[in-house]
Design a protein around this motif. Structure first.
Motif, short mmCIF file in Angstrom:
data_model
loop_
_atom_site.label_atom_id
_atom_site.label_comp_id
_atom_site.label_asym_id
_atom_site.label_seq_id
_atom_site.Cartn_x
_atom_site.Cartn_y
_atom_site.Cartn_z
N PRO A 76 58.26 77.39 71.65
CA PRO A 76 58.21 78.33 70.57
C PRO A 76 57.48 79.60 70.65
O PRO A 76 56.45 79.63 71.55
CB PRO A 76 57.51 77.36 69.54
CG PRO A 76 57.46 76.04 69.99
CD PRO A 76 57.68 76.06 71.35
N PHE A 77 57.84 80.52 70.11
CA PHE A 77 57.21 81.64 70.08
C PHE A 77 55.75 81.48 69.31
O PHE A 77 55.68 81.08 68.46
CB PHE A 77 58.05 82.84 69.35
CG PHE A 77 59.17 83.39 70.04
CD1 PHE A 77 59.09 84.63 70.86
CD2 PHE A 77 60.43 82.72 69.76
CE1 PHE A 77 60.21 85.07 71.43
CE2 PHE A 77 61.71 83.33 70.37
CZ PHE A 77 61.42 84.33 71.35
N THR A 78 54.71 82.30 69.98
CA THR A 78 53.37 82.17 69.54
C THR A 78 53.00 83.44 68.59
O THR A 78 51.88 83.45 67.90
CB THR A 78 52.49 82.07 70.63
OG1 THR A 78 52.58 82.92 71.48
CG2 THR A 78 52.61 80.50 71.19
N SER A 79 54.07 84.52 68.89
CA SER A 79 53.69 85.78 68.11
C SER A 79 54.88 86.49 68.13
O SER A 79 55.84 86.25 68.96
CB SER A 79 52.59 86.63 68.89
OG SER A 79 53.13 87.43 69.84
N VAL A 80 55.03 87.22 67.26
CA VAL A 80 56.34 88.09 67.14
C VAL A 80 56.50 89.08 68.24
O VAL A 80 57.43 89.33 68.64
CB VAL A 80 56.28 88.88 65.64
CG1 VAL A 80 57.43 89.97 65.53
CG2 VAL A 80 56.29 87.86 64.38
#
Length: 103
Positions: A76-80
């Motif tokens: 999963p992405f942890t930040s945009v």
């Protein structure tokens, strides 16, 4: 007697403006809040390629697939801002869509 009538009429007039102003504001704020919520509805961690293509500016099928593939490979992405790690996504594309993205 006339002074009392003028004061009462003035008070009633000001009260009606205050009540009208109070009643009109919440509807406008609610509509703006709904627009903000709706605009930020694209989750980088759950959206499929079709959703990314449809909802984001400058993201076609190829870039959307690259985003999903990156997520599948790296988790999963942890930040945009991590979106910049996806091949084909540059700073300009990220900035165009930043307000619509969530995790």
């Amino acid at each position: 007697m006339t002074k009392m009538f003028v004061r009462a009429a003035t008070l009633a007039l000001f009260a009606s403006f205050a009540i009208h102003g109070q009643a009109a504001e919440p509807k406008q704020v609610d509509a703006e809040s709904a627009a903000v919520i709706q605009a930020a509805a694209v989750s980088l961690n759950t959206a499929d390629a079709e959703t990314l293509t449809r909802e984001l500016t400058g993201i076609g099928a190829t870039k959307a697939k690259a985003i999903v593939d990156y997520r599948d490979t790296h988790g999963p992405f942890t930040s945009v801002d991590e979106l910049l790690e996806v091949k084909g996504i540059g700073a300009a594309t990220l900035e165009k869509n930043r307000s619509r993205l969530s995790l």
